[in-house]
Design a protein around this motif. Structure first.
Motif, PDB file in Angstrom:
ATOM      1  N   ASP A   1      32.184  41.207  20.513  1.00  0.00           N
ATOM      2  CA  ASP A   1      30.720  41.183  20.522  1.00  0.00           C
ATOM      3  C   ASP A   1      30.219  40.635  19.192  1.00  0.00           C
ATOM      4  O   ASP A   1      30.816  40.870  18.136  1.00  0.00           O
TER       5      ASP A   1
ATOM      6  N   GLU B   1      22.087  48.213  31.093  1.00  0.00           N
ATOM      7  CA  GLU B   1      22.627  48.130  32.455  1.00  0.00           C
ATOM      8  C   GLU B   1      23.242  49.464  32.873  1.00  0.00           C
ATOM      9  O   GLU B   1      23.083  49.894  34.025  1.00  0.00           O
ATOM     10  N   THR B   2      23.922  50.116  31.951  1.00  0.00           N
ATOM     11  CA  THR B   2      24.530  51.416  32.249  1.00  0.00           C
ATOM     12  C   THR B   2      23.466  52.460  32.521  1.00  0.00           C
ATOM     13  O   THR B   2      23.580  53.259  33.477  1.00  0.00           O
TER      14      THR B   2
ATOM     15  N   ALA C   1      26.298  44.437  23.462  1.00  0.00           N
ATOM     16  CA  ALA C   1      26.403  45.869  23.742  1.00  0.00           C
ATOM     17  C   ALA C   1      25.080  46.463  24.197  1.00  0.00           C
ATOM     18  O   ALA C   1      25.050  47.325  25.086  1.00  0.00           O
TER      19      ALA C   1
ATOM     20  N   ARG D   1      24.533  45.765  27.817  1.00  0.00           N
ATOM     21  CA  ARG D   1      25.428  46.604  28.608  1.00  0.00           C
ATOM     22  C   ARG D   1      24.977  48.070  28.615  1.00  0.00           C
ATOM     23  O   ARG D   1      25.116  48.763  29.627  1.00  0.00           O
TER      24      ARG D   1
ATOM     25  N   LYS E   1      26.372  51.360  35.484  1.00  0.00           N
ATOM     26  CA  LYS E   1      27.535  50.664  34.924  1.00  0.00           C
ATOM     27  C   LYS E   1      27.093  49.317  34.361  1.00  0.00           C
ATOM     28  O   LYS E   1      26.103  48.734  34.806  1.00  0.00           O
ATOM     29  N   PRO E   2      27.837  48.807  33.372  1.00  0.00           N
ATOM     30  CA  PRO E   2      27.483  47.500  32.795  1.00  0.00           C
ATOM     31  C   PRO E   2      27.961  46.363  33.686  1.00  0.00           C
ATOM     32  O   PRO E   2      28.961  46.492  34.400  1.00  0.00           O
ATOM     33  N   SER E   3      27.261  45.245  33.633  1.00  0.00           N
ATOM     34  CA  SER E   3      27.665  44.072  34.409  1.00  0.00           C
ATOM     35  C   SER E   3      27.837  42.823  33.552  1.00  0.00           C
ATOM     36  O   SER E   3      28.483  41.865  33.980  1.00  0.00           O
ATOM     37  N   THR E   4      27.268  42.802  32.348  1.00  0.00           N
ATOM     38  CA  THR E   4      27.416  41.653  31.453  1.00  0.00           C
ATOM     39  C   THR E   4      28.733  41.766  30.695  1.00  0.00           C
ATOM     40  O   THR E   4      28.976  42.766  30.013  1.00  0.00           O
TER      41      THR E   4
END
Length: 341
Positions: free
Chosen positions: A138, A295-296, A289, A292, A301-304
């Protein structure tokens, strides 16, 4: 005044003065061969360097040359001390929310900070080699300052006077390695590879009204794989200014000339609970991060994905007129082939 370090085959490179428009440069070996040398006697050196800077901008030098950011090391290719704070508490809050943890109230009063490796910074236009892209690579777009000698126990207001230069930084993180390291209770090490700084470091007067309250009030642009990823304003939602960060670092020890203090990931709340992406009309983010995390929080849950080999990140700050102030960090993630490659 704008200063950079050109590669010359030595560890510490060659100090050059750079024109305001980043188009011309001149070496100044008769004043200081390296940036650290200049910093070590800044009171005497800076007026002489300023005279060269004025002459360079007025095109009155015969030995100047075209400035090339590709030839630059980080302004300090290695430093005596590099400590990175986390001044944007919105970023910290998002991290904790993503894993269902409450943020202690003390985080709003006492900054987080870690001491990073300062012996092998990477040039701003060099590839960033890593052994694996399965470690959660990252970028983290930040602001950093370089200080002169800072006495132990300095208060935050007086600490502001010790800021001599400002630059940008990509504080690279390996997110997949962080949890295991933090679980040991001893902090970051393998999860924080070499950091990268902007081609040019600038004095405070170059920032004019945009430097106030020991903060830099301009957007920091992160362009990921040729798409604008974020442009949060570095002066907004900065809970701890650079005076407070320096004072925190100097609480129990002095800091020597050439110490670099980072702001942590620039992060804006943008008037919403979690911030808003560029695609949604917001100012976006300075690291993967945060996306993500959101998204979480929103989706469970994260997708990137994190960065893979071949991905590119560009970090830059423009003046209101659209001119690059520090030059650009622009680098590609590549596979490290080993010491014998």
């Amino acid at each position: 005044m704008k200063l950079a370090t050109y590669r010359d085959g030595t560890r510490d490179g060659r100090l050059v003065v750079v024109s305001k428009d980043l188009k011309r440069a001149v070496a100044v070996p008769e004043i200081a061969p390296t940036l650290q040398t200049a910093l070590d006697d800044w009171t005497a050196m800076s007026p002489r360097l300023q005279e060269v800077y004025i002459a360079l901008n007025n095109r009155k030098l015969s030995d100047d040359f075209a400035f090339d950011e590709v030839q630059c090391e980080s302004p300090l290719p290695r430093a005596y001390h590099w400590a990175d704070g986390s001044a944007y508490v919105n970023h910290v809050e998002l991290v904790r929310k993503a894993r269902g943890a409450e943020m202690p109230p003390s985080f709003w009063e006492d900054p987080l900070m870690y001491q990073g490796g300062s012996d092998a910074f990477i040039g701003p236009r060099a590839d960033l080699p890593l052994p694996s892209d399965e470690w959660g690579i990252d970028f983290e777009g930040e602001i950093a300052v370089i200080t002169d000698d800072v006495p132990m126990g300095v208060d935050a207001k007086r600490a502001e006077d010790h800021v001599k230069l400002v630059m940008l930084v990509n504080d690279v993180s390996l997110r997949g390695l962080i949890p295991g390291e933090l679980a040991k209770g001893f902090g970051f090490y393998q999860s924080k590879p070499s950091s990268v700084f902007s081609p040019v470091a600038v004095t405070l007067d170059e920032l004019a009204e945009h430097w106030r309250d020991a903060k830099l009030h301009l957007p920091l642009q992160s362009t990921y794989n040729d798409k604008l990823f974020g442009k949060p304003n570095a002066g907004v939602d900065m809970t701890f200014n650079f005076g407070q960060l320096i004072a925190h670092a100097a609480k129990s020890r002095p800091l020597c000339t050439g110490t670099i203090i980072g702001s942590g990931t620039v992060s804006n709340k943008q008037g919403t609970e979690h911030g808003t992406s560029i695609d949604e009309g917001g100012v976006g983010y300075s690291c993967i991060a945060e996306v993500r995390m959101i998204e979480t929080i929103r989706d469970g849950k994260p997708s990137t994905p994190f960065m893979k080999f071949g991905d590119r990140i560009r970090i830059e700050m423009l003046s209101p007129e659209g001119h690059s102030i520090f030059g650009a960090i622009d680098q590609k993630m590549v596979r490290y082939e080993g010491p014998d490659a």
